[in-house]
Scaffold this motif. Structure first.
Motif, PDB file in Angstrom:
ATOM      1  N   ARG A   2       9.858 -28.797 -50.252  1.00 30.10           N
ATOM      2  CA  ARG A   2       8.768 -29.677 -49.083  1.00 30.10           C
ATOM      3  C   ARG A   2       7.874 -28.752 -48.006  1.00 30.10           C
ATOM      4  O   ARG A   2       7.079 -29.301 -47.734  1.00 30.10           O
ATOM      5  CB  ARG A   2       9.288 -30.359 -48.000  1.00 30.10           C
ATOM      6  CG  ARG A   2      10.416 -31.661 -48.743  1.00 30.10           C
ATOM      7  CD  ARG A   2      10.923 -32.799 -46.965  1.00 30.10           C
ATOM      8  NE  ARG A   2      11.786 -31.569 -46.424  1.00 30.10           N
ATOM      9  CZ  ARG A   2      12.937 -31.859 -46.361  1.00 30.10           C
ATOM     10  NH1 ARG A   2      14.057 -32.289 -47.828  1.00 30.10           N
ATOM     11  NH2 ARG A   2      13.759 -31.305 -46.464  1.00 30.10           N
ATOM     12  N   LEU A   3       7.768 -27.738 -48.160  1.00 26.66           N
ATOM     13  CA  LEU A   3       6.996 -26.954 -47.647  1.00 26.66           C
ATOM     14  C   LEU A   3       6.174 -26.059 -49.012  1.00 26.66           C
ATOM     15  O   LEU A   3       7.390 -24.812 -48.782  1.00 26.66           O
ATOM     16  CB  LEU A   3       7.686 -25.971 -46.609  1.00 26.66           C
ATOM     17  CG  LEU A   3       7.583 -24.753 -45.432  1.00 26.66           C
ATOM     18  CD1 LEU A   3       6.012 -25.310 -45.193  1.00 26.66           C
ATOM     19  CD2 LEU A   3       8.231 -24.430 -45.148  1.00 26.66           C
ATOM     20  N   VAL A   4       5.050 -25.607 -48.868  1.00 25.78           N
ATOM     21  CA  VAL A   4       4.430 -24.790 -49.704  1.00 25.78           C
ATOM     22  C   VAL A   4       3.480 -24.286 -49.034  1.00 25.78           C
ATOM     23  O   VAL A   4       2.262 -24.480 -47.602  1.00 25.78           O
ATOM     24  CB  VAL A   4       4.125 -25.624 -50.630  1.00 25.78           C
ATOM     25  CG1 VAL A   4       3.063 -24.734 -52.018  1.00 25.78           C
ATOM     26  CG2 VAL A   4       4.903 -26.223 -51.679  1.00 25.78           C
ATOM     27  N   PHE A   5       3.279 -23.070 -49.098  1.00 25.92           N
ATOM     28  CA  PHE A   5       2.209 -22.044 -48.677  1.00 25.92           C
ATOM     29  C   PHE A   5       1.260 -21.560 -49.845  1.00 25.92           C
ATOM     30  O   PHE A   5       1.420 -21.089 -50.656  1.00 25.92           O
ATOM     31  CB  PHE A   5       3.425 -20.828 -47.949  1.00 25.92           C
ATOM     32  CG  PHE A   5       3.803 -21.234 -46.662  1.00 25.92           C
ATOM     33  CD1 PHE A   5       3.343 -21.243 -45.715  1.00 25.92           C
ATOM     34  CD2 PHE A   5       5.362 -21.205 -47.108  1.00 25.92           C
ATOM     35  CE1 PHE A   5       4.804 -21.912 -45.048  1.00 25.92           C
ATOM     36  CE2 PHE A   5       6.066 -21.218 -46.069  1.00 25.92           C
ATOM     37  CZ  PHE A   5       5.912 -21.668 -44.741  1.00 25.92           C
ATOM     38  N   THR A   6      -0.001 -21.708 -49.135  1.00 22.15           N
ATOM     39  CA  THR A   6      -1.161 -21.698 -50.072  1.00 22.15           C
ATOM     40  C   THR A   6      -2.681 -21.130 -49.357  1.00 22.15           C
ATOM     41  O   THR A   6      -2.553 -20.659 -48.175  1.00 22.15           O
ATOM     42  CB  THR A   6      -1.982 -21.964 -51.367  1.00 22.15           C
ATOM     43  OG1 THR A   6      -2.628 -22.074 -51.731  1.00 22.15           O
ATOM     44  CG2 THR A   6      -2.132 -24.012 -49.941  1.00 22.15           C
ATOM     45  N   THR A   7      -3.322 -19.889 -50.352  1.00 21.38           N
ATOM     46  CA  THR A   7      -4.504 -20.181 -49.267  1.00 21.38           C
ATOM     47  C   THR A   7      -5.551 -20.631 -49.691  1.00 21.38           C
ATOM     48  O   THR A   7      -7.235 -20.932 -49.221  1.00 21.38           O
ATOM     49  CB  THR A   7      -4.778 -18.297 -49.561  1.00 21.38           C
ATOM     50  OG1 THR A   7      -4.999 -18.351 -51.200  1.00 21.38           O
ATOM     51  CG2 THR A   7      -4.363 -17.914 -49.272  1.00 21.38           C
ATOM     52  N   ASP A   8      -5.202 -21.719 -51.028  1.00 23.43           N
ATOM     53  CA  ASP A   8      -6.350 -23.120 -50.820  1.00 23.43           C
ATOM     54  C   ASP A   8      -5.995 -23.873 -50.758  1.00 23.43           C
ATOM     55  O   ASP A   8      -4.860 -24.823 -50.349  1.00 23.43           O
ATOM     56  CB  ASP A   8      -5.655 -22.438 -52.807  1.00 23.43           C
ATOM     57  CG  ASP A   8      -6.625 -23.887 -53.367  1.00 23.43           C
ATOM     58  OD1 ASP A   8      -7.633 -23.981 -52.514  1.00 23.43           O
ATOM     59  OD2 ASP A   8      -6.360 -24.557 -54.672  1.00 23.43           O
ATOM     60  N   LEU A   9      -7.011 -24.247 -49.600  1.00 23.37           N
ATOM     61  CA  LEU A   9      -7.357 -25.135 -48.719  1.00 23.37           C
ATOM     62  C   LEU A   9      -7.359 -26.792 -49.673  1.00 23.37           C
ATOM     63  O   LEU A   9      -7.026 -28.004 -49.400  1.00 23.37           O
ATOM     64  CB  LEU A   9      -8.522 -25.205 -47.911  1.00 23.37           C
ATOM     65  CG  LEU A   9      -8.766 -26.488 -46.988  1.00 23.37           C
ATOM     66  CD1 LEU A   9      -6.754 -26.926 -45.415  1.00 23.37           C
ATOM     67  CD2 LEU A   9      -9.551 -26.406 -46.033  1.00 23.37           C
ATOM     68  N   GLY A  14       4.549 -26.771 -39.055  1.00 24.59           N
ATOM     69  CA  GLY A  14       4.300 -27.029 -40.226  1.00 24.59           C
ATOM     70  C   GLY A  14       6.235 -27.344 -40.585  1.00 24.59           C
ATOM     71  O   GLY A  14       6.719 -28.427 -41.281  1.00 24.59           O
ATOM     72  N   ALA A  15       6.884 -26.400 -40.659  1.00 21.46           N
ATOM     73  CA  ALA A  15       8.146 -25.985 -40.949  1.00 21.46           C
ATOM     74  C   ALA A  15       9.369 -27.358 -40.381  1.00 21.46           C
ATOM     75  O   ALA A  15       9.975 -27.883 -40.926  1.00 21.46           O
ATOM     76  CB  ALA A  15       8.959 -24.519 -40.930  1.00 21.46           C
ATOM     77  N   CYS A  16       8.555 -27.500 -39.195  1.00 18.35           N
ATOM     78  CA  CYS A  16       9.248 -28.522 -38.381  1.00 18.35           C
ATOM     79  C   CYS A  16       9.044 -30.267 -38.825  1.00 18.35           C
ATOM     80  O   CYS A  16       9.941 -30.806 -39.504  1.00 18.35           O
ATOM     81  CB  CYS A  16       9.693 -29.474 -37.065  1.00 18.35           C
ATOM     82  SG  CYS A  16      10.249 -27.340 -36.167  1.00 18.35           S
ATOM     83  N   PHE A  17       7.586 -30.265 -38.976  1.00 23.05           N
ATOM     84  CA  PHE A  17       7.880 -31.282 -40.285  1.00 23.05           C
ATOM     85  C   PHE A  17       8.471 -31.688 -41.546  1.00 23.05           C
ATOM     86  O   PHE A  17       8.880 -32.553 -42.167  1.00 23.05           O
ATOM     87  CB  PHE A  17       6.450 -31.466 -40.558  1.00 23.05           C
ATOM     88  CG  PHE A  17       5.262 -32.033 -38.907  1.00 23.05           C
ATOM     89  CD1 PHE A  17       5.381 -33.509 -38.401  1.00 23.05           C
ATOM     90  CD2 PHE A  17       4.522 -31.528 -38.597  1.00 23.05           C
ATOM     91  CE1 PHE A  17       4.837 -34.421 -37.717  1.00 23.05           C
ATOM     92  CE2 PHE A  17       2.981 -31.524 -37.327  1.00 23.05           C
ATOM     93  CZ  PHE A  17       4.074 -33.160 -36.765  1.00 23.05           C
ATOM     94  N   SER A  18       8.158 -30.560 -42.548  1.00 22.22           N
ATOM     95  CA  SER A  18       8.867 -30.662 -43.437  1.00 22.22           C
ATOM     96  C   SER A  18      10.598 -30.649 -43.156  1.00 22.22           C
ATOM     97  O   SER A  18      11.152 -31.195 -44.171  1.00 22.22           O
ATOM     98  CB  SER A  18       8.769 -29.107 -44.480  1.00 22.22           C
ATOM     99  OG  SER A  18       9.425 -27.876 -43.607  1.00 22.22           O
ATOM    100  N   GLU A  19      10.890 -30.331 -42.030  1.00 24.58           N
ATOM    101  CA  GLU A  19      12.286 -30.956 -41.668  1.00 24.58           C
ATOM    102  C   GLU A  19      12.551 -32.392 -41.849  1.00 24.58           C
ATOM    103  O   GLU A  19      13.807 -32.937 -42.073  1.00 24.58           O
ATOM    104  CB  GLU A  19      12.883 -29.907 -40.627  1.00 24.58           C
ATOM    105  CG  GLU A  19      14.051 -29.712 -40.228  1.00 24.58           C
ATOM    106  CD  GLU A  19      15.517 -29.679 -41.873  1.00 24.58           C
ATOM    107  OE1 GLU A  19      14.703 -28.365 -42.293  1.00 24.58           O
ATOM    108  OE2 GLU A  19      16.360 -29.928 -41.242  1.00 24.58           O
ATOM    109  N   PHE A  20      11.755 -32.515 -40.668  1.00 24.95           N
ATOM    110  CA  PHE A  20      12.149 -34.747 -41.070  1.00 24.95           C
ATOM    111  C   PHE A  20      11.631 -35.165 -42.096  1.00 24.95           C
ATOM    112  O   PHE A  20      11.529 -35.914 -42.135  1.00 24.95           O
ATOM    113  CB  PHE A  20      10.369 -34.587 -39.641  1.00 24.95           C
ATOM    114  CG  PHE A  20      10.453 -34.572 -38.803  1.00 24.95           C
ATOM    115  CD1 PHE A  20      11.731 -34.243 -38.080  1.00 24.95           C
ATOM    116  CD2 PHE A  20       9.431 -34.592 -37.611  1.00 24.95           C
ATOM    117  CE1 PHE A  20      11.467 -33.701 -36.403  1.00 24.95           C
ATOM    118  CE2 PHE A  20       9.193 -34.040 -35.960  1.00 24.95           C
ATOM    119  CZ  PHE A  20      10.868 -34.022 -36.299  1.00 24.95           C
ATOM    120  N   GLY A  21      11.390 -34.142 -43.224  1.00 24.91           N
ATOM    121  CA  GLY A  21      11.084 -34.861 -45.137  1.00 24.91           C
ATOM    122  C   GLY A  21       9.858 -35.254 -45.068  1.00 24.91           C
ATOM    123  O   GLY A  21       9.093 -35.737 -46.025  1.00 24.91           O
TER     124      GLY A  21
END
Ligand code: UDX
Length: 440
Positions: free
Chosen positions: A63-70, A16-23
């Protein structure tokens, strides 16, 4: 592009972190509220070099968000990655797929527009197809495709493995899905990263084949290390001598106390089970599993021999507890076999690990955890290096000798050279090399 990553464990977080780094806009979902809270404040729950910084910069740039809500994560997502755990099932060694199938049900419940559903967790052949069946049953007529995109991330080097992979494997039967995934990995085009496009089943099997092959290579060199010990040969020269043959290659030829970690032990076992059930047993891999289990116990004999035949009532300093350096991961670490066996033989253990002690405390009893390598060695009868952390590679040998009651060093990773140890006057036992015994 936008993706949802289900599972904020090791694979989900790094990917997830690396994809967000890709934009890419990434929403990572996990059921663990505490973990999500921590991650939204940019605190990384695992130790992986560079990961916390990557999370922080991408959370800050939104670009990177964390949630419990699918449902929030899946809204407008081009692809949903399933990156939940697939631990070994108790009793039979099969991969436990309950988290994957639960995730599939939840994806089905939240599916709206066309989405590619990608398994990133290591899953046995046939799992992708089962995920498809679950979603089709639960949401007939939904627009989606299934793909398999296994990860090949090494702990401790996961970010560079993601950013500069040897290859990317995309398994799907559908061009539209393959196009979405190719677009996601487009930033790798500049590096001319090979993309292997194949079927779902082949992609799933590639992951197991790669890990089984590497585990076999490590086990091969470990067996030869024992043979070298019997025949007065030297494993490091032998590894060099065969590794320089381009068809063999020099990587993964470091003899040691047996492989561990989150992947090799679990994946070799799961592959062996799958193959048995498919009527095509992988006897090589089955043997590798047995040899590796036995290898960890054999290390205890080596320590005992170095200590003159018994460790009873002796204090042993253990340096390194994690299964490899640059991680805090203790899963299937050789230390989890070696330490309890030494204790059973009457040894007292003092230990230090640069990152793994918090985890280690959950699994090891009656160990005195120390603040540094020298504190661990103070007053001990012998020191055993289990993990090759940088911090142990240049110990002050004069100081080590003055702290130990007897100058015994057992180096299960061959980080010291024989002449240096001979000169320093140690009783030195390593792997697949000459033993420096008392008076030798
Ligand atoms: C592995 C794979 O390399 C990675 O591609 C996969 O996706 C996940 O599993 P990892 O478990 O992080 O990665 O560690 P790796 O560096 O591969 O080492 C695995 C084990 O083999 C460790 O216990 C390590 O100490 C041991 N090893 C490795 C050796 O004993 N000798 C070697 O030469 C290499």
């Amino acid at each position: 592009m936008k993706i949802a990553m289900i599972g904020a464990g090791y694979v989900g977080l790094v990917s997830g972190a690396c994809f967000s780094e890709f934009g890419v806009d990434v929403v990572c979902v996990d059921k663990d509220e505490n973990k999500i809270k921590q991650l939204n404040s940019c605190v990384c729950p695992i130790y992986e070099p560079g990961l916390e910084n990557l999370i922080t910069s991408n959370v800050n740039s939104k670009r990177l968000v964390f949630t419990t809500d699918l449902s929030l994560a899946m809204k407008d997502a081009d692809a949903v990655f399933i990156a939940v755990g697939t631990p070994s099932r108790r009793g039979d060694g099969h991969a436990d797929l309950s988290f994957v199938y639960k995730a599939a049900e939840e994806v089905a419940a939240n599916l709206q527009d066309y989405t590619v559903i990608v398994t990133k967790s290591t899953v046995p052949v046939g799992t992708g197809r089962e995920v498809k069946r679950i979603i089709m049953d639960q949401k007939p007529g939904a627009e989606f495709d299934i793909a398999s995109n296994p990860e090949f991330l090494r702990e401790g080097a996961a970010i560079s493995d993601f950013m500069r992979p040897d290859r990317v494997v995309i398994g799907t039967e559908n061009k539209r899905a393959a196009d979405v995934l190719s677009e996601l990995y487009r930033p790798l085009n500049l590096l001319e990263t090979p993309i292997v496009k194949t079927t779902l089943e082949t992609a799933e099997l590639i992951k197991y084949a790669a890990n089984s092959f590497l585990a076999t290579k490590v086990t091969f060199i470990n067996e030869f290390a024992t043979l070298c010990e019997k025949l007065d040969a030297d494993i490091q020269d032998l590894a060099k001598g065969i590794g320089l043959n381009g068809r063999i290659g020099s990587k993964f030829l470091h003899a040691g106390p047996g492989y561990g970690g989150s992947c090799f032990p679990k994946d070799t076992l799961a592959l062996a089970k799958t193959a048995q059930e498919a009527g095509a047993p992988t006897k090589i891999v089955e043997t590798v599993v047995d040899i590796n289990n036995h290898r960890k116990v054999e290390m205890v004999d080596k320590v005992s021999r170095a200590c003159g035949g018994s460790v009873e009532d002796k204090t042993i300093a253990v340096l390194g507890l994690t299964f490899k350096p640059n991680t805090d991961d203790m899963r299937d670490s050789p230390s989890l076999v070696i330490i309890p066996e030494l204790q059973k033989s009457g040894a007292k253990i003092k230990a230090f690990d640069p990152q793994g002690m918090r985890e280690a405390k959950k699994f090891l009893q009656n160990v005195v955890f120390c603040r540094g390598p020298y504190e661990a060695m103070d007053g001990a009868h012998a020191v055993v290096i289990i993990t090759e952390w940088n911090a142990f590679r240049a110990l002050d040998l004069v100081r080590v000798k003055s702290l130990l009651k007897t100058p015994i060093l057992v180096d299960l990773r061959n980080i010291y050279n024989l002449s240096e140890m001979e000169k320093a006057g140690f009783i030195y036992y390593s792997i697949g090399r000459r033993e420096l015994r008392i008076g030798s």
